[in-house]
Design a protein around this motif. Structure first.
Motif, short mmCIF file in Angstrom:
data_model
loop_
_atom_site.label_atom_id
_atom_site.label_comp_id
_atom_site.label_asym_id
_atom_site.label_seq_id
_atom_site.Cartn_x
_atom_site.Cartn_y
_atom_site.Cartn_z
N GLY A 33 85.05 67.14 54.58
CA GLY A 33 86.01 66.06 54.70
C GLY A 33 86.02 65.41 56.07
N ASN A 34 85.05 65.75 56.91
CA ASN A 34 84.91 65.14 58.22
C ASN A 34 84.79 63.63 58.05
OD1 ASN A 34 83.38 63.97 60.44
ND2 ASN A 34 83.11 66.06 61.19
N ALA A 35 85.58 62.87 58.79
CA ALA A 35 85.60 61.41 58.64
C ALA A 35 84.24 60.78 58.91
CB ALA A 35 86.65 60.81 59.57
N VAL A 36 83.51 61.29 59.89
CA VAL A 36 82.18 60.74 60.20
C VAL A 36 81.21 61.04 59.06
CG1 VAL A 36 80.24 60.84 61.80
CG2 VAL A 36 82.57 60.88 62.68
N ALA A 37 81.27 62.27 58.51
CA ALA A 37 80.40 62.64 57.39
C ALA A 37 80.70 61.77 56.17
CB ALA A 37 80.55 64.11 57.06
N CYS A 38 81.97 61.50 55.92
CA CYS A 38 82.35 60.66 54.78
C CYS A 38 81.85 59.23 54.97
CB CYS A 38 83.87 60.66 54.60
SG CYS A 38 84.52 62.24 54.04
N ALA A 39 81.97 58.70 56.18
CA ALA A 39 81.50 57.34 56.46
C ALA A 39 79.98 57.27 56.31
CB ALA A 39 81.91 56.92 57.87
N ALA A 40 79.28 58.31 56.79
CA ALA A 40 77.82 58.33 56.67
C ALA A 40 77.41 58.40 55.20
CB ALA A 40 77.25 59.52 57.43
N SER A 41 78.10 59.18 54.41
CA SER A 41 77.79 59.29 52.98
C SER A 41 77.97 57.95 52.28
CB SER A 41 78.70 60.33 52.32
OG SER A 41 78.48 61.59 52.87
N LEU A 42 79.05 57.27 52.58
CA LEU A 42 79.29 55.96 51.98
C LEU A 42 78.22 54.95 52.40
CD1 LEU A 42 83.18 55.76 52.31
CD2 LEU A 42 81.83 56.07 50.21
N ALA A 43 77.80 55.00 53.66
CA ALA A 43 76.76 54.09 54.14
C ALA A 43 75.44 54.35 53.44
CB ALA A 43 76.61 54.22 55.65
N VAL A 44 75.08 55.62 53.26
CA VAL A 44 73.83 55.96 52.57
C VAL A 44 73.87 55.49 51.12
CG1 VAL A 44 72.46 57.90 51.70
CG2 VAL A 44 73.22 57.88 54.07
N MET A 45 75.00 55.70 50.44
CA MET A 45 75.11 55.26 49.05
C MET A 45 75.01 53.74 48.96
SD MET A 45 77.74 58.04 47.33
CE MET A 45 79.15 57.08 47.64
N ASP A 46 75.56 53.03 49.92
CA ASP A 46 75.48 51.57 49.95
C ASP A 46 74.03 51.12 50.11
OD1 ASP A 46 76.71 48.96 49.96
OD2 ASP A 46 76.31 48.90 52.13
N ILE A 47 73.30 51.75 51.02
CA ILE A 47 71.90 51.42 51.24
C ILE A 47 71.10 51.69 49.97
CG2 ILE A 47 69.80 52.16 52.46
CD1 ILE A 47 71.64 52.54 54.94
N MET A 48 71.34 52.81 49.33
CA MET A 48 70.59 53.17 48.14
C MET A 48 70.81 52.16 47.01
SD MET A 48 70.96 57.31 48.18
CE MET A 48 69.89 57.61 46.78
N GLN A 49 71.98 51.58 46.96
CA GLN A 49 72.29 50.62 45.90
C GLN A 49 71.81 49.21 46.23
OE1 GLN A 49 76.51 50.94 45.38
NE2 GLN A 49 76.37 52.85 44.24
N ASN A 50 71.82 48.83 47.50
CA ASN A 50 71.62 47.43 47.85
C ASN A 50 70.27 47.07 48.45
OD1 ASN A 50 74.24 46.85 47.01
ND2 ASN A 50 75.10 47.30 49.00
N GLU A 51 69.44 48.00 48.81
CA GLU A 51 68.22 47.65 49.51
C GLU A 51 66.95 47.90 48.71
OE1 GLU A 51 68.02 48.92 53.55
OE2 GLU A 51 70.01 48.19 54.00
N ALA A 52 67.02 47.73 47.41
CA ALA A 52 65.86 47.83 46.54
C ALA A 52 65.09 49.13 46.76
CB ALA A 52 64.95 46.62 46.72
N LEU A 53 65.81 50.22 46.91
CA LEU A 53 65.19 51.51 47.14
C LEU A 53 64.32 51.93 45.96
CD1 LEU A 53 65.08 53.63 49.35
CD2 LEU A 53 66.96 54.81 48.23
N THR A 54 64.75 51.58 44.75
CA THR A 54 63.97 51.91 43.56
C THR A 54 62.62 51.20 43.59
OG1 THR A 54 65.99 52.22 42.28
CG2 THR A 54 63.96 51.90 41.04
N THR A 55 62.60 49.96 43.97
CA THR A 55 61.34 49.21 44.06
C THR A 55 60.41 49.84 45.08
OG1 THR A 55 62.47 47.17 43.47
CG2 THR A 55 60.33 46.95 44.54
N TRP A 56 60.94 50.20 46.24
CA TRP A 56 60.14 50.83 47.29
C TRP A 56 59.58 52.16 46.81
CZ3 TRP A 56 60.60 55.47 49.91
CH2 TRP A 56 59.77 55.63 51.02
N THR A 57 60.42 52.95 46.14
CA THR A 57 59.98 54.25 45.63
C THR A 57 58.87 54.09 44.61
OG1 THR A 57 62.18 55.18 45.98
CG2 THR A 57 60.75 56.35 44.46
N ASN A 58 58.99 53.12 43.72
CA ASN A 58 57.94 52.87 42.73
C ASN A 58 56.63 52.46 43.39
OD1 ASN A 58 59.69 53.51 40.65
ND2 ASN A 58 60.26 51.39 40.27
#
Length: 80
Positions: A14-39
């Motif tokens: 529940g560390n605030a920095v860890a929570c913010a980092a988790s949300l940022a990673v999830m945002d990147i995974m959804q918005n930066e065409a990560l699936t296309t890059w992986t393929n």
């Protein structure tokens, strides 16, 4: 003896920095065409494997394992 709130600490407690980092990673995974890059990465790995296997120069290459960019190649004993 009960521990005070936050006494166990850690990345996922529940560390605030860890929570913010988790949300940022999830945002990147959804918005930066990560699936296309992986393929694209998977296609490059598979194409390289097929070229190596097809040229006959590497008889120790076995079957590829894994998915996406998390691939491996089983090495087999060469009969040569």
């Amino acid at each position: 003896m009960p521990l005070p709130k936050g006494a166990l600490g850690g990345t996922c407690s529940g560390n605030a920095v860890a929570c913010a980092a988790s949300l940022a990673v999830m945002d990147i995974m959804q918005n930066e065409a990560l699936t296309t890059w992986t393929n694209q990465q998977e296609a490059a790995i598979v194409n390289a494997y097929q070229a190596w296997k097809g040229c006959g120069r590497f008889p120790m290459l076995g079957v590829p394992t894994g998915i996406g960019a998390m691939r491996g190649i089983v090495f087999e004993r060469s009969q040569v």
